[in-house]
Design a protein around this motif. Structure first.
Motif, PDB file in Angstrom:
ATOM      1  N   GLU A 136       6.803  17.629 -80.896  1.00 46.70           N
ATOM      2  CA  GLU A 136       8.185  17.022 -80.308  1.00 46.70           C
ATOM      3  C   GLU A 136       7.685  16.749 -78.979  1.00 46.70           C
ATOM      4  N   GLN A 137       7.360  18.587 -78.168  1.00 47.29           N
ATOM      5  CA  GLN A 137       7.140  19.256 -77.120  1.00 47.29           C
ATOM      6  C   GLN A 137       5.103  19.145 -76.353  1.00 47.29           C
ATOM      7  N   LEU A 138       4.720  18.513 -77.945  1.00 44.77           N
ATOM      8  CA  LEU A 138       3.500  17.872 -77.427  1.00 44.77           C
ATOM      9  C   LEU A 138       3.687  16.574 -77.336  1.00 44.77           C
ATOM     10  N   ALA A 139       4.428  16.164 -77.918  1.00 44.55           N
ATOM     11  CA  ALA A 139       4.477  14.615 -77.461  1.00 44.55           C
ATOM     12  C   ALA A 139       5.180  14.022 -76.038  1.00 44.55           C
ATOM     13  N   TYR A 140       5.900  14.922 -75.419  1.00 51.95           N
ATOM     14  CA  TYR A 140       6.578  15.009 -74.870  1.00 51.95           C
ATOM     15  C   TYR A 140       5.558  15.171 -73.368  1.00 51.95           C
ATOM     16  N   LEU A 141       4.924  15.732 -73.682  1.00 54.91           N
ATOM     17  CA  LEU A 141       3.479  16.725 -72.493  1.00 54.91           C
ATOM     18  C   LEU A 141       2.804  15.514 -72.665  1.00 54.91           C
ATOM     19  N   MET A 142       2.102  15.434 -73.848  1.00 57.78           N
ATOM     20  CA  MET A 142       1.279  14.323 -73.997  1.00 57.78           C
ATOM     21  C   MET A 142       1.742  13.176 -72.963  1.00 57.78           C
ATOM     22  N   GLU A 143       2.472  12.074 -73.195  1.00 54.31           N
ATOM     23  CA  GLU A 143       3.283  11.186 -72.649  1.00 54.31           C
ATOM     24  C   GLU A 143       3.064  11.965 -71.192  1.00 54.31           C
ATOM     25  N   ARG A 144       3.806  12.598 -70.618  1.00 54.99           N
ATOM     26  CA  ARG A 144       2.802  12.695 -69.074  1.00 54.99           C
ATOM     27  C   ARG A 144       1.847  13.104 -68.861  1.00 54.99           C
ATOM     28  N   ARG A 145       0.980  13.153 -69.246  1.00 53.17           N
ATOM     29  CA  ARG A 145       0.056  13.016 -69.267  1.00 53.17           C
ATOM     30  C   ARG A 145      -0.810  15.020 -68.760  1.00 53.17           C
ATOM     31  N   CYS A 146      -0.669  15.166 -69.421  1.00 55.14           N
ATOM     32  CA  CYS A 146      -0.475  16.596 -68.946  1.00 55.14           C
ATOM     33  C   CYS A 146      -1.449  17.259 -70.360  1.00 55.14           C
ATOM     34  N   ASP A 147      -2.692  17.728 -70.108  1.00 52.44           N
ATOM     35  CA  ASP A 147      -4.408  17.196 -71.275  1.00 52.44           C
ATOM     36  C   ASP A 147      -4.638  18.822 -71.573  1.00 52.44           C
ATOM     37  N   GLN A 148      -3.432  19.725 -71.078  1.00 55.79           N
ATOM     38  CA  GLN A 148      -4.251  21.234 -71.876  1.00 55.79           C
ATOM     39  C   GLN A 148      -2.300  22.112 -72.265  1.00 55.79           C
ATOM     40  N   MET A 149      -3.426  22.542 -73.458  1.00 57.18           N
ATOM     41  CA  MET A 149      -2.211  23.187 -74.151  1.00 57.18           C
ATOM     42  C   MET A 149      -2.562  24.135 -74.418  1.00 57.18           C
ATOM     43  N   GLN A 150      -0.957  25.518 -74.461  1.00 61.65           N
ATOM     44  CA  GLN A 150      -1.714  26.096 -75.514  1.00 61.65           C
ATOM     45  C   GLN A 150      -0.448  26.743 -76.281  1.00 61.65           C
ATOM     46  N   GLY A 151      -0.412  27.562 -76.851  1.00 63.17           N
ATOM     47  CA  GLY A 151       0.635  27.921 -77.761  1.00 63.17           C
ATOM     48  C   GLY A 151       0.604  27.975 -79.229  1.00 63.17           C
ATOM     49  N   TYR A 152       1.623  28.554 -79.910  1.00 65.71           N
ATOM     50  CA  TYR A 152       2.121  28.059 -81.698  1.00 65.71           C
ATOM     51  C   TYR A 152       1.417  27.590 -81.889  1.00 65.71           C
ATOM     52  N   LEU A 153       1.984  26.654 -81.556  1.00 66.74           N
ATOM     53  CA  LEU A 153       1.726  24.972 -82.576  1.00 66.74           C
ATOM     54  C   LEU A 153       0.486  24.588 -82.607  1.00 66.74           C
ATOM     55  N   PHE A 154      -0.512  25.557 -81.902  1.00 66.62           N
ATOM     56  CA  PHE A 154      -2.379  25.482 -81.862  1.00 66.62           C
ATOM     57  C   PHE A 154      -2.756  26.678 -82.905  1.00 66.62           C
ATOM     58  N   SER A 155      -2.085  27.745 -82.326  1.00 71.78           N
ATOM     59  CA  SER A 155      -2.665  29.257 -83.001  1.00 71.78           C
ATOM     60  C   SER A 155      -1.996  30.152 -82.522  1.00 71.78           C
ATOM     61  N   GLN A 156      -2.089  31.236 -82.463  1.00 70.04           N
ATOM     62  CA  GLN A 156      -1.865  32.780 -81.735  1.00 70.04           C
ATOM     63  C   GLN A 156      -1.896  33.043 -81.329  1.00 70.04           C
ATOM     64  N   PRO A 157      -1.865  34.447 -80.521  1.00 70.01           N
ATOM     65  CA  PRO A 157      -3.504  35.077 -79.873  1.00 70.01           C
ATOM     66  C   PRO A 157      -3.524  35.301 -81.527  1.00 70.01           C
ATOM     67  N   LEU A 158      -5.273  35.304 -81.732  1.00 69.85           N
ATOM     68  CA  LEU A 158      -5.677  36.249 -82.816  1.00 69.85           C
ATOM     69  C   LEU A 158      -6.723  37.458 -82.506  1.00 69.85           C
ATOM     70  N   PRO A 159      -7.188  38.122 -83.615  1.00 72.87           N
ATOM     71  CA  PRO A 159      -7.902  38.812 -83.296  1.00 72.87           C
ATOM     72  C   PRO A 159      -9.347  38.883 -83.655  1.00 72.87           C
ATOM     73  N   VAL A 160     -10.820  39.216 -83.057  1.00 69.76           N
ATOM     74  CA  VAL A 160     -11.916  38.345 -82.813  1.00 69.76           C
ATOM     75  C   VAL A 160     -12.228  37.927 -84.368  1.00 69.76           C
ATOM     76  N   GLU A 161     -12.204  38.458 -85.306  1.00 71.32           N
ATOM     77  CA  GLU A 161     -12.820  37.404 -86.697  1.00 71.32           C
ATOM     78  C   GLU A 161     -11.725  36.364 -86.995  1.00 71.32           C
ATOM     79  N   LYS A 162     -10.653  36.152 -86.795  1.00 71.35           N
ATOM     80  CA  LYS A 162      -9.771  35.180 -87.108  1.00 71.35           C
ATOM     81  C   LYS A 162      -9.587  34.428 -85.693  1.00 71.35           C
ATOM     82  N   CYS A 163     -10.370  34.577 -85.207  1.00 70.17           N
ATOM     83  CA  CYS A 163     -10.405  33.580 -83.662  1.00 70.17           C
ATOM     84  C   CYS A 163     -11.592  33.158 -84.358  1.00 70.17           C
TER      85      CYS A 163
END
Ligand code: C2E
Ligand code: CA
Ligand code: CA
Ligand code: CA
Length: 278
Positions: free
Chosen positions: A241-268
């Protein structure tokens, strides 16, 4: 009652002593942590919402304490700031992240590195040399590095901060304004800052789908960033829902747990291979 008061005082004293001792022990351990190689850098993907591709990785430090386990930066960065230890720690994170992203660039050539700069680092006299050296040692191109500073870092002395930003920019790197909206810096300064990206603080993103005020603030920050020709990234995106709102407002770049948590090198590494086209 007197007796009682004394007991309370003694309790308070011993609790205080415990706190002070704990703090001193932690600071002592922190001094040793660099040479003992106890810090680890995790990487959190920064995602282009339209393509779903990872375009950047934010370096986030963790402390693998020998007896206390993993300690989050929220716990030790303030202590590192106060003691000045943030300067060598931050330099280590910068070098580590530049080298790691350079390795990933062999497979994903357009990948960028984002590294947090503390106020102390930002105010230190040899900052520009240190950044130049980190880039050179890693053989990372300057335009692939984003340095994240917060509004509060710049508020201390705005003219000096602007001069430092220009010095950094002259290396060819880019500057992001982190935690945007949490400080009190006058918006009129914004157009004097040689920055290329605003990072909307997580605290505003959190309630955009339930709180009209936060939704309005986020929408206007995005619009303002665009009219100032700045990129804008939303932090702390956790839901569709947050993603949809942000995209509708043309925020084009995102960071957050929806995509990924911070990861150690191998996982990343696995995630990058899974998500990005090579
Ligand atoms: P920050 O720079 O604002 O980094 C974002 C923080 O939000 C990270 O916490 C990240 O793990 C967390 N986060 C990211 N996405 C989400 C989400 O969707 N939901 C929630 N609830 N949280 C999310 P982390 O790694 O614990 O770092 C906390 C802070 O510590 C950072 O905030 C930054 O100010 C500082 N920090 C971390 N690494 C460094 C460093 O190398 N140098 C300096 N100076 N500060 C650092
Ligand atoms: Ca950051
Ligand atoms: Ca932030
Ligand atoms: Ca934040």
């Amino acid at each position: 009652a007197k007796e009682n008061g004394r007991n309370n005082y003694q309790l308070f004293q011993s609790a205080m002593n415990k706190k002070v001792t704990e703090r001193l022990t932690l600071e002592h351990d922190l001094r040793k942590a660099l040479e003992r190689n106890e810090f680890v850098v995790y990487y959190q993907p920064q995602v282009n919402a339209a393509t779903g591709e990872v375009f950047g990785l934010e370096a986030l430090v963790r402390w693998q304490h020998p007896t206390r386990g993993m300690i989050s930066p929220a716990e030790f960065i303030p202590l590192a700031e106060e003691s000045g230890l943030i300067v060598p720690i931050g330099e280590w994170v910068l070098k580590t992240a530049c080298q790691q992203v350079k390795r990933w660039q062999r497979v994903f050539p357009n990948l960028r590195a984002a590294v947090n700069l503390s106020a102390r680092q930002f105010q230190s006299d040899n900052l520009v040399e240190i950044v130049a050296q980190a880039l050179e040692e890693a053989e990372l191109q300057a335009h692939c590095l984003d340095l994240e500073i917060t509004e509060s870092t710049t508020m201390h002395n705005v003219d000096r901060a602007i001069a430092t930003m220009h010095d950094l920019k002259s290396l060819g790197i880019q500057i992001s304004l982190d935690d945007f909206g949490t400080g009190y810096s006058s918006l009129s300064y914004l157009k004097h800052f040689p920055i290329h990206m605003l990072k909307i603080d997580r605290s505003f993103v959190r309630d955009i789908t339930t709180d009209e005020d936060d939704a309005a603030i986020v929408a206007s920050v995005i619009a303002m960033a665009h009219s100032l020709k700045l990129n804008v990234i939303a932090e702390g995106v956790e839901t569709e829902e947050q993603l949809a709102y942000l995209m509708e407002r043309r925020c084009d770049q995102m960071q957050g747990y929806l995509f990924s948590q911070p990861l150690p090198v191998e996982k990343c590494d696995e995630l990058l291979h899974f998500i990005n086209k090579t």
